[in-house]
Scaffold this active site. Structure first.
Site, short mmCIF file in Angstrom:
data_model
loop_
_atom_site.label_atom_id
_atom_site.label_comp_id
_atom_site.label_asym_id
_atom_site.label_seq_id
_atom_site.Cartn_x
_atom_site.Cartn_y
_atom_site.Cartn_z
CG ASP A 147 8.47 13.97 5.08
OD1 ASP A 147 8.31 14.91 4.28
OD2 ASP A 147 8.66 12.80 4.70
CB SER A 179 9.46 2.04 4.72
OG SER A 179 8.40 2.86 4.28
CB SER A 180 7.91 -1.86 1.21
OG SER A 180 8.85 -1.60 0.20
CB VAL A 181 3.53 0.64 4.03
CG1 VAL A 181 2.41 0.40 5.04
CG2 VAL A 181 4.56 1.60 4.61
CB ILE A 191 -0.98 0.04 1.21
CG1 ILE A 191 -0.25 -0.25 2.52
CG2 ILE A 191 -2.12 -0.93 1.00
CD1 ILE A 191 -1.12 -0.09 3.74
N GLY A 192 2.12 1.11 0.17
CA GLY A 192 2.97 2.31 0.14
C GLY A 192 4.40 1.91 -0.10
CD GLU A 193 8.26 0.22 -3.59
OE1 GLU A 193 8.65 -0.90 -3.26
OE2 GLU A 193 7.95 0.52 -4.74
N GLY A 194 8.21 3.92 -0.25
CA GLY A 194 9.01 5.13 -0.25
C GLY A 194 10.47 4.77 -0.38
CB THR A 195 13.43 6.95 -0.18
OG1 THR A 195 12.58 7.90 -0.82
CG2 THR A 195 14.74 6.92 -0.90
P1 ADP Z 1 7.73 6.20 4.33
O1 ADP Z 1 8.67 6.49 5.44
O2 ADP Z 1 8.29 5.24 3.35
O3 ADP Z 1 7.16 7.43 3.69
P2 ADP Z 1 5.16 5.93 5.67
O4 ADP Z 1 5.15 5.56 7.10
O5 ADP Z 1 4.87 7.34 5.32
O6 ADP Z 1 6.52 5.42 5.02
O7 ADP Z 1 4.13 5.02 4.89
C1 ADP Z 1 4.05 5.07 3.47
C2 ADP Z 1 2.60 5.00 3.03
O8 ADP Z 1 2.01 3.78 3.49
C3 ADP Z 1 1.72 6.10 3.61
O9 ADP Z 1 1.77 7.25 2.82
C4 ADP Z 1 0.37 5.43 3.56
O10 ADP Z 1 -0.18 5.50 2.26
C5 ADP Z 1 0.68 3.98 3.86
N1 ADP Z 1 0.52 3.71 5.30
C6 ADP Z 1 1.46 3.83 6.26
N2 ADP Z 1 0.98 3.49 7.47
C7 ADP Z 1 -0.31 3.15 7.27
C8 ADP Z 1 -1.37 2.71 8.14
N3 ADP Z 1 -1.17 2.53 9.44
N4 ADP Z 1 -2.58 2.47 7.58
C9 ADP Z 1 -2.78 2.63 6.27
N5 ADP Z 1 -1.84 3.03 5.40
C10 ADP Z 1 -0.61 3.29 5.89
MG MG Z 2 5.85 8.87 4.33
#
Ligand code: ADP
Ligand code: MG
Ligand code: ZN
Length: 533
Positions: A196, A89-91, A83-87
Site C-alpha cells: 500500500d 484505524s484511527s490515529v 490526525i488520521g482515519e482510515g478503514t
Molecule cells: P491506516 O491503516 O488507517 O491507513 P496509517 O498507519 O496509514 O493507518 O495512518 C493513518 C494516517 O495517520 C497516516 O496517513 C498519517 O497521516 C497519520 N500517521 C500515522 N502514523 C503517524 C506517525 N507516526 N506520525 C504522524 N502521523 C502519523
Molecule cells: Mg494508511
C-alpha cells in the site's frame, strides 16, 4: 515510564473469524502495558483540559471512547486530537508524559477491533523488526485491552502531499524518491511487501527533511520473509482465500466516508454483496471441483460453471448472475487502485516486492507531472485501461503474456513519451488533455475503451469478465473540489529535468515485474548520483 511496562505475549484468536483471544503459537513478544494495575492518574485532568478547549465533537467523543476502551492510556498520554482515519484505524496525536516531567509527541494508532488478530500482530512485528531505521517508522509500545489494540509510534509531523506537490523543487523531489527507496530497500530486505505504498503512507516532513514509511496493515511476506507472522498470514490466506485477510483501500484511504459511488472501496452494502457472493461461490467451487491449491492459486477445472449461459450485463451498471457465478482466480489483491501494479490488477498469483516499486513509480509520476492522484480508478479493469493510456496497450498486453495473462483491448493505444507527458501536464493550467502528435485529444470525449482479462490457459468464455468505461486518467479533485495547488517554484530546475529522471521512471513503471528495477538498484541509479546520503 519503563518501569510501568510489562512484557506480555500479544494474544490472538486461534480461529481467524470467531472465538476469543487466546495464545497463538506463532505470535512473538511485543510490549504491552499492564492493563489493570495502574489507575488512571491523569485521566480526569487531561480530559478536562481537552474539553475546555473544544466542544465535544466527533473526535472528542472518539477520544473519550478510546480512553474508556483502553484506560491505561490515560496514565501516560494526553490525547490531543485525531490526525488520521482510515478503514482500519484511527490515529491520534498524543503527548507522552515521561519521567522527570519531559514530554514527547507520539502517534497512537487505534486499530479497529474487527481487524484480524494475526493481521494486527503482523503489522506490529513489521514495525518492530524492520522499523526505527532507514525511514521506516518504528514502534514504542503497544497496548491491548480486550480486542482494542493501540500502537504507539514516534510522531512525525508531515505535509499533505497534495498541498505541497506543485511547490516542491526538483531537488526535493529527488530527495523524496531517494528516501522512499531507502525505506523500500529496508523492508524488502526483510521480505516484506508493503502493498500500500502511496503518499499518505510515506510521511514527509519537508522542513526537517525527514521521512517515514508507515502502515503495514496490508503487508505480505515474500516466500523467504524474515517476519514470522507474515508467513502465518500467507498460509491462512491460502486456506481461507485472500479476501479473508485483505480489504481494499481508497486512494484517500485516510478519510473515506463518501464512497457509495466507488466500487473499489467495499464499504456499502450495495457493492459488498457481489463480493460476498463471489467468495461464497468460490469456496463452493473449490469444494466441488478437484482444485489444487498452489501459492494461493486455485486451479479450477473446466466444468466449474455453466457454459451455455451468456452474460447480459454488458454496458449495464450491475453484474449479471452469469458473471457473478464465474470463478475468480485467487490472488492477493489489496492496496489502493491507482497505485496497483499490472500484475496485481490482473491477479497474477506470485506477487513480489516489485509491486511496491510500481507504486513508487506512480508517486514519482505524480511528482514529475504535478498531478495527484495520477490514476483514479474504481475497478481493476479501469485501472488497467488507464495504465495502457500511458504505457501503451500493445506493451501492456505483451507484458501480461509473460505472466500468463491475456488482455483483450477494444482499441490500440500508443505508449506515451514520459518526458513529454510530464512536461505537458506540469505546464498545463487547464483540464487534462493528452495530445497524440499534433492534435489535442480530450480523452473524456473518446469512445469508451474496453478490456477483458483472462488466463491464457483458459478459454475466454469461462473467465471473469467485466466491462468498463474509460475514465479520465487524472482527476484533480477531492471531495468534489477541483484542486489546483500552488504554482511551481520560481527556480529553473524544472526546466531542465535530466533524462535520468525519466529513465528511472521508465524502469519503475516497467510493466513486467520480473525486469522492474529493485529498490536497491534504484538507489544506485544515475539519477541519484552526487546525492547527499
Ligand atoms: P491506516 O491503516 O488507517 O491507513 P496509517 O498507519 O496509514 O493507518 O495512518 C493513518 C494516517 O495517520 C497516516 O496517513 C498519517 O497521516 C497519520 N500517521 C500515522 N502514523 C503517524 C506517525 N507516526 N506520525 C504522524 N502521523 C502519523
Ligand atoms: Mg494508511
Ligand atoms: Zn455479465
Amino acid at each position: 515510564m519503563n518501569k510501568e511496562v510489562t512484557k506480555q505475549v500479544i494474544k490472538t484468536r486461534e480461529h481467524p473469524v470467531k472465538g476469543t483471544w487466546s495464545e497463538h503459537p506463532d505470535v512473538r513478544v511485543v510490549f504491552v502495558m499492564d492493563a489493570d494495575e495502574h489507575p488512571p492518574l491523569h485521566c480526569e485532568d487531561s480530559r478536562m483540559k481537552y474539553d475546555h478547549s473544544k466542544k465535544l465533537s466527533g473526535t472528542s467523543a472518539d477520544i473519550e471512547q478510546l480512553y474508556r476502551a483502553v484506560p491505561q492510556l490515560a496514565n501516560l498520554f494526553r490525547i490531543k486530537g485525531k490526525i488520521g482515519e482510515g478503514t482500519f484505524s484511527s490515529v491520534y496525536l498524543a503527548i507522552a508524559q515521561l519521567p522527570g516531567g519531559h514530554e514527547e509527541k507520539v502517534a497512537l494508532k487505534h486499530l479497529i477491533p474487527t481487524n484480524h488478530p494475526v493481521r494486527i500482530a503482523a503489522e506490529i512485528q513489521c514495525l518492530i523488526i524492520a522499523g526505527g531505521q532507514d525511514n521506516v517508522m518504528g514502534v514504542r509500545y503497544c497496548f491491548r485491552k480486550n480486542d482494542h489494540v493501540v500502537i504507539v509510534m514516534p510522531y512525525l509531523e508531515n505535509e499533505s502531499f497534495l498541498d505541497i506537490l506543485n511547490s516542491l523543487s526538483f531537488e526535493e523531489v529527488r530527495d523524496y524518491m531517494f528516501n522512499l527507496f531507502k525505506a523500500l530497500k529496508r523492508i524488502h530486505y526483510f521480505g516484506i511487501v508493503h502493498r500500500d505504498v502511496k503518499p499518505s503512507n510515506f510521511l514527509y516532513n519537508r522542513q526537517m527533511k525527514r521521512y517515514a514509511l508507515v502502515d503495514f496493515g496490508l503487508a505480505q511476506g515474500t516466500p523467504d520473509t524474515k517476519i514470522e507472522l507474515l508467513k502465518v498470514i500467507q498460509s491462512e490466506a491460502q486456506q481461507e482465500g485472500p479476501e479473508s485477510l485483505h480489504v481494499q483501500r481508497s486512494v484517500f484511504g485516510e478519510r473515506n466516508f463518501n464512497v457509495r459511488s466507488s466500487a473499489s472501496q467495499g464499504n456499502s452494502k450495495l457493492i459488498k454483496q457481489p463480493r460476498v457472493t463471489d467468495i461464497a461461490a468460490r469456496k463452493l467451487l473449490a469444494k466441488k471441483t478437484t482444485s489444487a491449491v498452489t501459492n494461493g492459486l486455485v486451479k479450477k477445472t473446466a466444468s466449474s460453471y455453466p457454459t451455455n449461459m451468456t452474460c447480459d450485463c454488458y454496458g449495464k451498471d450491475r453484474v449479471c448472475s452469469v458473471c457473478l457465478s464465474r470463478c475468480q482466480q485467487v490472488a492477493q489483491r489489496a492496496g489502493t487502485p491507482g497505485f496497483r501494479a499490472p500484475e496485481v490488477l490482473t491477479k497474477f498469483p506470485n506477487q513480489t516486492t516489485a509491486i511496491d516499486m510500481w507504486s513508487a513509480g506512480i508517486i514519482f509520476l505524480s511528482l514529475l507531472s504535478g498531478r495527484y492522484p495520477f490514476y483514479k480508478a474504481s475497478d481493476d479493469l479501469t485501472a488497467l485501461a488507464q495504465i495502457m493510456t500511458i504505457r501503451g496497450s500493445r506493451e501492456t498486453i505483451q507484458a501480461a503474456k509473460t505472466f500468463g495473462k491475456s488482455i483483450l483491448c477494444s482499441k490500440n493505444i500508443p505508449a506515451q513519451d514520459l518526458r513529454m507527458l510530464c512536461e505537458r501536464l506540469r505546464g498545463s493550467k487547464t483540464s487534462f488533455d493528452i495530445s497524440t502528435g499534433d492534435g489535442q485529444i480530450n480523452l473524456s470525449q473518446e469512445p469508451p475503451l474496453q478490456a477483458e482479462i483472462f488466463n491464457i490457459s483458459e478459454p475466454a468464455l469461462q473467465t471473469s469478465k467485466k466491462h468498463l468505461q474509460y475514465q479520465k486518467p487524472n482527476c484533480h479533485e477531492r471531495d468534489g473540489l477541483v484542486i489546483r495547488t500552488s504554482e511551481k517554484p520560481a527556480d529553473l530546475e524544472w526546466d531542465k529535468v535530466p533524462d535520468e529522471a525519466y529513465d528511472l521512471l521508465d524502469k519503475l513503471l516497467d510493466l513486467n515485474p520480473a525486469t522492474r528495477i529493485t529498490a536497491k538498484d534504484a538507489l544506485l541509479h544515475p539519477f541519484f548520483k552526487n546525492i547527499k546520503q
